[in-house]
Design a protein around this motif. Sequence first.
Motif: not given
Length: 758
Positions: A243-244, A322-336, A338-349
Amino acid sequence: MAAALVAEGLTQQMRHLGFFDGQLPGSPQKQSHCAVVLYRFLFADADVIGLSEGLGWVGSVDNGMDIGIATRPSGDIGDIVEDSVEFVLLVEAGILEAQALLLCESLRCFAGAYSRCPITVVSPRSSRRPSLSTLHQLKRLNVEYLPIEIESCCPHYGPSYRVHALAHVERRPGPPIIIQIDSDTIFIAEPDFSLGTNSAAARPVDVKGMCTTGSGDPFDDYWRKACALVSVDYEHLPVVQTTVHGQAVRASYNGGLFVAKRSHGLFQRAEDILERLVAADMKSWPDGPIINTGTGALDGEATAFWGTSQAALSLAAVAGNHPVRTLPATHNFPLNHLAALAAPDTARLVHVHYHGLFSAGSAGANPVLDGTLELPAGISEWLAARLPLSEHPQQAAPTRDLPKPPRRKAILILGMHRSGTSALGGVINALGATGPKNLLPANSHNPTGYWESARLNLANDDLLASANSSWHDWRALDPQWMQSRAAERHRHKIRAVLGNEFGDEPLFFVKDPRICRFASFISSILAEMEVDTVAFLPIRNPLEVALSLKRRDGLPMAKSLLLWLRHVLEAEHQSRDMPRHFLRHEDFRTDCRRQLNHAADETGVIWPAPSSQSDIEIEKFLNEDLHHERASIEELRNHPDITPLIWTAYEILRSMAVDGESRELRAQMDLVRTIFNESCDVLAIATAEAEHLRGELRGRILDHEAVVRAHHELSLECDVIVRDRDAFLAERNALLASRSWRWTAPLRWVRGPFVRRT
């Protein structure tokens, strides 16, 4: 024949009002029905109350006659999800108690279709059972508490208990899908846990950590040995991106959120793999580095196997094919991170993993509370009321002998946009009622302020959008939707906003014209907060309202008048169970103090501010320079856009304001509302048809413009060709006319016979 004539007349009138620009929809039978209903709205005599006798009651549009209005299916996605999903998390004494309670409450409040799914909270060891207070709160949230005694294969490694607990739950009978969630996470919107043909779903790890990027990676040998130990082909490990930083690593899924089909036994296989890895002493971090976790900083034996539980899940998925689907990045968003990630669209978190940042003793800053991450309206307020989390659960205080405090009171200002509601809010504030903390800023349209909560405004807009509506929608909100789980999410958000905006104030006012359409919903939320509601209903000449909306928002007069009608009808209907007072706009402006004293007497409000302190403040809201639009009763009566239904509603409301309410006046308003609702069903069809036609027209215009552009470009190309041709001919003619051409003519003649013929 008569219906056809009426339909034709209606078509002309609809065009005049700007609603649509074609025929009434459907067959002749449907057109007749539409015609009669619309006739009652547009062409009836001023005595609308006699319509049922004069025209005969044709029944509502859902009386069995199909005119193309969509109906809500009896089933609901929530009913399906509720029976198919079980959430599982761990709880232990200390900070995990507060985290688990916050997570469970967020699920119940904001997870939408998943909000009523079973939640199982496992306590894996008797030495760390949660407090009785926590158990009571879990029960209140309808959460199953499951105390068991687990003998971990690696008791120093905390996540091992999660692996064992999930395997234990998987062995029990239950819903077909299990969702494992870390306690230090929250849901803020409805998730997407669809699996399709996959067996599981998860997010990749946040950072590389003990994963391998392939040959040459310091952890690659660990993974190759682990694969060999559990008979997994290393090359079959899928590659995922962290993710990071987006590093490509051999699949290692984040343990904070994992979805799996119960029948596939994936959690039991992961338990078996974990035990084998521990038995082989395969430590991912032999030196036991310091690692910050949701329960604090750990090191030594506690971190020597760090990441092994996630590795076990990943290996289990590959081992079982067992195939594993990759969930969208809006799920399990790592708040710790935050500074290393692009600013998320909080309306979609959807789902946030905060990794201990919500704890009172956290060394890191809380980006939610410090404003770095601004969550949607209602979510921030909900969190702010619960943070920081305490390691020691609060014990419920005994209340048997405590006297109950007096009930608080909220004044709901239920008036249409541009009806003087802002002036009324300002005056009420001057009299001592508390306004919201976060006010919408004043502007040229309202120089003395709107007196609305900016956060509540956003939350109300979100509610309307979820209901497929908006502030300028003249249709009624679907009452079934207002009872839905989608509406329930907004209930929690709005309650959090109200709590944050008004705190414990004994008397406050809530002003936003949008709430006219769902006043009973707002009132029920306030009742949950142990706040009594009263309603002030300002009534302004609808022509003045429409003129003001046209000047401010550019809305057509006809649409503004329909908006006015919808707002006043719903405000009147939904405030009947509250103490209330109707205020005519002209009376409020000319004799404000008497009107509000009368309103206070009728509703039981006691103004806190003495008269001497409030009179000067009140005057600035009644400045005549702010009263821009003016229309007389005669102008209203004679205006071509004022239909009999609008006129009748206004007359009834004026009577209620002047003479008081009566059963007869309420019955008349009920009839106006019924007729308008029926008309809106047909108008909605006509409007949809108009939008379809406008869309087709826009498409044809675009096609035409494309043809014109192509023709223009072709013309330019032709011009270039013509210019090139003319230039060539000019050069040729100049050459032929030149002296050199004439002098070389004999040579060309002599060369002629020797030219080889082909």
